[in-house]
Design an enzyme around this catalytic site. Structure first.
Site, PDB file in Angstrom:
ATOM      1  N   GLU A   1       0.837  -1.199   0.000  1.00 23.79           N
ATOM      2  CA  GLU A   1       0.000   0.000   0.000  1.00 23.79           C
ATOM      3  C   GLU A   1       0.875   1.254   0.000  1.00 23.79           C
ATOM      4  O   GLU A   1       0.584   2.228  -0.707  1.00 23.79           O
ATOM      5  CB  GLU A   1      -0.923  -0.003   1.219  1.00 23.79           C
ATOM      6  CG  GLU A   1      -1.765   1.266   1.396  1.00 23.79           C
ATOM      7  CD  GLU A   1      -2.716   1.541   0.231  1.00 23.79           C
ATOM      8  OE1 GLU A   1      -3.251   2.663   0.158  1.00 23.79           O
ATOM      9  OE2 GLU A   1      -2.932   0.634  -0.619  1.00 23.79           O
ATOM     10  N   TYR A   2       1.935   1.235   0.795  1.00 22.03           N
ATOM     11  CA  TYR A   2       2.867   2.372   0.795  1.00 22.03           C
ATOM     12  C   TYR A   2       3.451   2.554  -0.607  1.00 22.03           C
ATOM     13  O   TYR A   2       3.529   3.675  -1.136  1.00 22.03           O
ATOM     14  CB  TYR A   2       3.997   2.147   1.815  1.00 22.03           C
ATOM     15  CG  TYR A   2       4.995   3.275   1.852  1.00 22.03           C
ATOM     16  CD1 TYR A   2       6.092   3.311   0.972  1.00 22.03           C
ATOM     17  CD2 TYR A   2       4.858   4.321   2.751  1.00 22.03           C
ATOM     18  CE1 TYR A   2       7.002   4.355   1.002  1.00 22.03           C
ATOM     19  CE2 TYR A   2       5.769   5.375   2.778  1.00 22.03           C
ATOM     20  CZ  TYR A   2       6.831   5.381   1.904  1.00 22.03           C
ATOM     21  OH  TYR A   2       7.730   6.415   1.921  1.00 22.03           O
ATOM     22  N   ASP A   3       3.868   1.443  -1.228  1.00 21.57           N
ATOM     23  CA  ASP A   3       4.461   1.523  -2.559  1.00 21.57           C
ATOM     24  C   ASP A   3       3.467   2.080  -3.580  1.00 21.57           C
ATOM     25  O   ASP A   3       3.852   2.821  -4.495  1.00 21.57           O
ATOM     26  CB  ASP A   3       4.940   0.136  -3.009  1.00 21.57           C
ATOM     27  CG  ASP A   3       6.101  -0.371  -2.181  1.00 21.57           C
ATOM     28  OD1 ASP A   3       6.353  -1.587  -2.178  1.00 21.57           O
ATOM     29  OD2 ASP A   3       6.769   0.473  -1.537  1.00 21.57           O
TER      30      ASP A   3
ATOM     31  N   SER B   1      32.466  18.255  22.600  1.00 26.15           N
ATOM     32  CA  SER B   1      32.515  16.905  23.141  1.00 26.15           C
ATOM     33  C   SER B   1      32.008  16.914  24.581  1.00 26.15           C
ATOM     34  O   SER B   1      31.781  17.971  25.161  1.00 26.15           O
ATOM     35  CB  SER B   1      33.949  16.374  23.093  1.00 26.15           C
ATOM     36  OG  SER B   1      34.443  16.366  21.782  1.00 26.15           O
TER      37      SER B   1
ATOM     38  N   LYS C   1      22.422  15.293  31.490  1.00 23.78           N
ATOM     39  CA  LYS C   1      22.415  16.733  31.271  1.00 23.78           C
ATOM     40  C   LYS C   1      21.562  17.391  32.353  1.00 23.78           C
ATOM     41  O   LYS C   1      20.472  16.893  32.660  1.00 23.78           O
ATOM     42  CB  LYS C   1      21.819  17.078  29.899  1.00 23.78           C
ATOM     43  CG  LYS C   1      22.569  16.465  28.720  1.00 23.78           C
ATOM     44  CD  LYS C   1      21.813  16.688  27.417  1.00 23.78           C
ATOM     45  CE  LYS C   1      22.512  15.996  26.260  1.00 23.78           C
ATOM     46  NZ  LYS C   1      21.730  16.101  24.999  1.00 23.78           N
TER      47      LYS C   1
ATOM     48  N   LYS D   1      23.733   7.134  24.902  1.00 22.85           N
ATOM     49  CA  LYS D   1      24.884   7.588  24.100  1.00 22.85           C
ATOM     50  C   LYS D   1      25.003   6.642  22.911  1.00 22.85           C
ATOM     51  O   LYS D   1      25.527   5.532  23.023  1.00 22.85           O
ATOM     52  CB  LYS D   1      26.167   7.582  24.919  1.00 22.85           C
ATOM     53  CG  LYS D   1      27.349   8.202  24.194  1.00 22.85           C
ATOM     54  CD  LYS D   1      28.577   8.255  25.080  1.00 22.85           C
ATOM     55  CE  LYS D   1      29.720   8.952  24.345  1.00 22.85           C
ATOM     56  NZ  LYS D   1      30.103   8.261  23.109  1.00 22.85           N
TER      57      LYS D   1
END
Length: 722
Positions: free
Chosen positions: A55-57, A102, A338, A160
């Site tokens: 269907e996507y195709d 970094s 963080k 990470k």
């Protein structure tokens, strides 16, 4: 400006069914693009496909057909534009608006606790009006104040990823550029390749109540899922093409393809985790809110994230992910912490190359046991001889390892490793395989010790290991094929023969096409040969020939330095030239004669003797002479025994001289016998100062050292006949 506090609904933005079947091409194209983008998000980001591939195709084919019939409706953000364009010859460079820094690393619980305490103490100092200590090195955890009596800091915790850092730039919601991290300040423009990654939206979704940012730079990671990596390698094997070692290498190699059509065939994915430039809208108040906003914009964000309190929360997240690491659908090598509050992050700021408010907590390198079948040696670019273990194939961190470094002979002895042992192999930093040690309990009776060869396996020259050095080296520097590129680069550098235009890429071509084997071959190159090199124009060829012609006329110190003798730098080369006066005398010198040279000790003398004991090296010198390379020779100190006028004097140069370059002034002083030092002390004889002289001049004046200018120096040399 407020931002969404929760994830965007995944089924939002569905086009009206009538538009998908509209007779109006423009309406239908818009509806198809909206539907395909929605299905892409469900399939690639949410891992929850709504419709069968067929269907996507079908929808995709419909869009292609309409765009082919109406080229004016084609836009850069159409799903059909993800198939790649014309191949590039090289990547352009991009200067990051906000540097891609970094992160400092942690490897144990104590380092994480110290990070939490540093953040708390830093915020406390700022609140009290005191500056944060600028020292980049983390303090001793035992020296950090205890946490009692303070509120726990909220941290955003993420994975990470083991991929390739990327910056995506959107302008008014439209994707305009993708760039690699590079050196942090400058990266490579990989926009065409980024457009092929289906998880990355080419147009951001509108979010109710939040304006579309004028500029948004999204920081994140391009990676490859394990399942996609396995399928890619299956296709590579079926096509009899090279397979990839691991998902990270596959992702990095795919992203740096000059032909974006190749990238389009590789199953790459992306996760957003940070932000660079932002214009036209306020920054979300927390990192967690930033990630929620990203999701609402249609950007892929990893679901494995959390907000925790204090060091205990950080370690709990780390341990939870560690338990589930192998079951994750992608490779990770740690987690990232963080400070969640944006205002606190801004207050803590940065130190050196990393933010104070973030930390990468790495997982221990994964290890495995296997059999050590043998030990070979490899010759590096500088002649370093490195023992390499040949292993019975073993999987370490998902990668099949057959070779691993043993570093050097001393390491083999220290670790008590014998050929035939069962050894523990580790991928250091999850990248470079190394042998950690032997399993003594499994040592067979016929295990044998490794013996370092005495001759280079590449060129046959002697292998030497100087006292106080851990690394053994091949002595055939000018002759050894393994060292050829490094020897040519050193020979051509500015302080040697100064062959302008002979850079790394040209040397690579000359060596790989077997046009140059030794430095002497450089002077045999013709215009036609150079002009035929890849991306080498006629003017460039002639410029290099002119530079080679100029380089034929050099000085003895420069020539000695250009030979690349181990331990012989510019200063030693000048001392040799002054002492012996000519090349033949240096070649013929014995140990006692070399030890009589100023500043040459036993180690340097042995290195010089070994170099000239190799017939290959002397032969190259004779070839250079035959090619017209020449220099002034004369009677050296060893023959004349005449003391130079400034012998025993130490001189310092500072500032910009009016007519002489620093190198020219240094050469004149050294030719008169002076030692030119880099710093002023009470033993300095005099200082030659030019304009903009700084701390050296001030120190000379404070010590009462004589200070003269260039004119006085030249006059003094003239009076001395130097």
């Amino acid at each position: 400006m407020s931002h969404p506090a929760s994830k965007a609904p995944t089924r939002a933005g569905r086009p009206a069914p009538a538009d998908l079947d509209s007779a109006d091409p423009a309406l239908r194209v818009g509806a198809l693009r909206m539907e395909l983008a929605r299905l892409n998000y469900a399939y690639y980001v949410e891992d929850d496909p709504e419709v069968p591939d067929s269907e996507y195709d079908r929808l995709f084919s419909d869009l292609q057909a309409i765009e082919a019939a109406h080229p004016d409706l084609v836009t850069p953000d159409s799903p059909t534009q993800r198939v790649g364009g014309e191949a590039l010859t090289a990547f352009a460079t991009v200067t990051h608006t906000v540097p891609m820094l970094s992160l400092n690393n942690a490897f144990d619980d104590e380092e994480v606790a110290a990070f939490d305490r540093r953040c708390a103490e830093g915020l406390a100092k700022l609140a009290a009006g005191a500056p944060i200590d600028e020292a980049a090195a983390p303090p001793d955890p035992d020296a950090v104040a205890p946490a009692e009596g303070r509120d726990a800091i909220a941290y955003a915790c993420e994975l990470k990823f083991d991929g390739l850092a990327m910056s995506l730039r959107y302008e008014n919601g439209q994707f305009v550029r993708g760039a690699t991290r590079g050196d942090g300040a400058t990266g490579e423009d990989v926009t065409d390749n980024i457009r092929t990654i289906r998880t990355i939206p080419l147009q951001l979704k509108a979010v109710k109540g939040v304006p579309m940012p004028a500029v948004l730079e999204v920081r994140g990671e391009v990676l490859m899922y394990k399942r996609d990596f396995d399928r890619l390698n299956e296709r590579q094997r079926a096509a009899d093409e090279k397979t990839f070692a691991n998902p990270r290498n596959a992702a990095a190699g795919s992203l740096r393809q000059l032909d974006s059509k190749i990238t389009a065939k590789r199953p790459l994915s992306f996760f957003a985790y940070g932000i660079g430039a932002l214009e036209g809208v306020s920054m979300p108040a927390t990192h967690d809110a930033l990630m929620d906003w990203y999701q609402a914009l249609g950007l892929p964000v990893c679901k494995e994230r959390a907000v925790v309190q204090g060091a205990e929360g950080l370690l709990a997240f780390y341990r939870d992910i560690g338990v589930r690491r192998d079951a994750l659908p992608y490779d990770i090598d740690g987690v990232v912490y963080k400070v969640n509050d944006a205002a606190q992050r801004a207050a803590l700021g940065f130190v050196s190359r990393a933010p104070r408010f973030a930390l990468a907590h790495k997982f221990p390198a994964q290890e495995a046991m296997t059999l050590l079948l043998g030990i070979d040696v490899q010759v590096g670019r500088t002649g370093a001889i490195t023992p390499v273990a040949r292993l019975e194939p073993v999987s370490v961190s998902g990668v099949t390892v057959t070779n691993a470094t043993l570093h050097n002979e001393d390491e083999i002895t220290r670790k008590d490793i014998l050929i035939g042992d069962t050894v523990i192999v580790r991928r250091a930093g999850d990248v470079i395989p190394e042998v950690v040690g032997a399993v003594q309990a499994r040592r067979p009776a016929d295990a044998r010790a490794f013996v370092m060869p005495t001759a280079c396996p590449v060129c046959g020259s002697a292998i030497e290991r100087l006292p106080d050095e851990a690394v053994a080296r091949c002595t055939g520097g000018l002759f050894c094929p393994a060292q050829r590129k490094q020897a040519l680069w050193h020979f051509a550098q500015r302080r040697a023969l100064d062959i302008d235009g002979l850079g790394d890429k040209i040397i690579d071509q000359l060596v790989e096409q077997q046009l140059v084997r030794t430095p002497a071959d450089l002077f045999k190159l013709g215009f036609g040969t150079l002009a035929a090199l890849d991306r080498f124009a006629d003017k460039s060829a002639q410029n290099l020939l002119d530079s080679l012609e100029k380089a034929r006329h050099t000085t003895l110190p420069r020539f000695i330095f250009a030979l690349g003798i181990r331990q012989v730098g510019e200063s030693t080369a000048k001392a040799l030239a002054q002492h012996f006066g000519n090349m033949d005398a240096i070649i013929a010198a014995d140990l006692d004669a070399l030890l009589a040279v100023r500043d040459i000790g036993p180690i340097v003398a042995e290195s010089i003797l070994t170099f000239f004991a190799q017939p290959h090296n002397v032969e190259v010198i004779e070839q250079l002479r035959a090619s017209g390379v020449e220099w002034a020779e004369g009677e050296g100190l060893a023959q004349s025994q005449v003391s130079l006028p400034l012998s025993g004097k130490t001189v310092v140069l500072t500032g910009t001289l009016p007519t002489l370059s620093r190198d020219d002034a240094k050469a004149r002083l050294e030719a008169a016998g002076a030692k030119v030092a880099g710093s002023v002390s009470s033993k300095t004889s005099f200082v030659v100062a030019g304009s903009d002289a700084g701390s050296k001049l001030a120190k000379a004046e404070s010590l009462g050292v004589e200070v003269i200018d260039e004119a006085a120096m030249l006059a003094r040399l003239a009076e001395l006949g130097a």
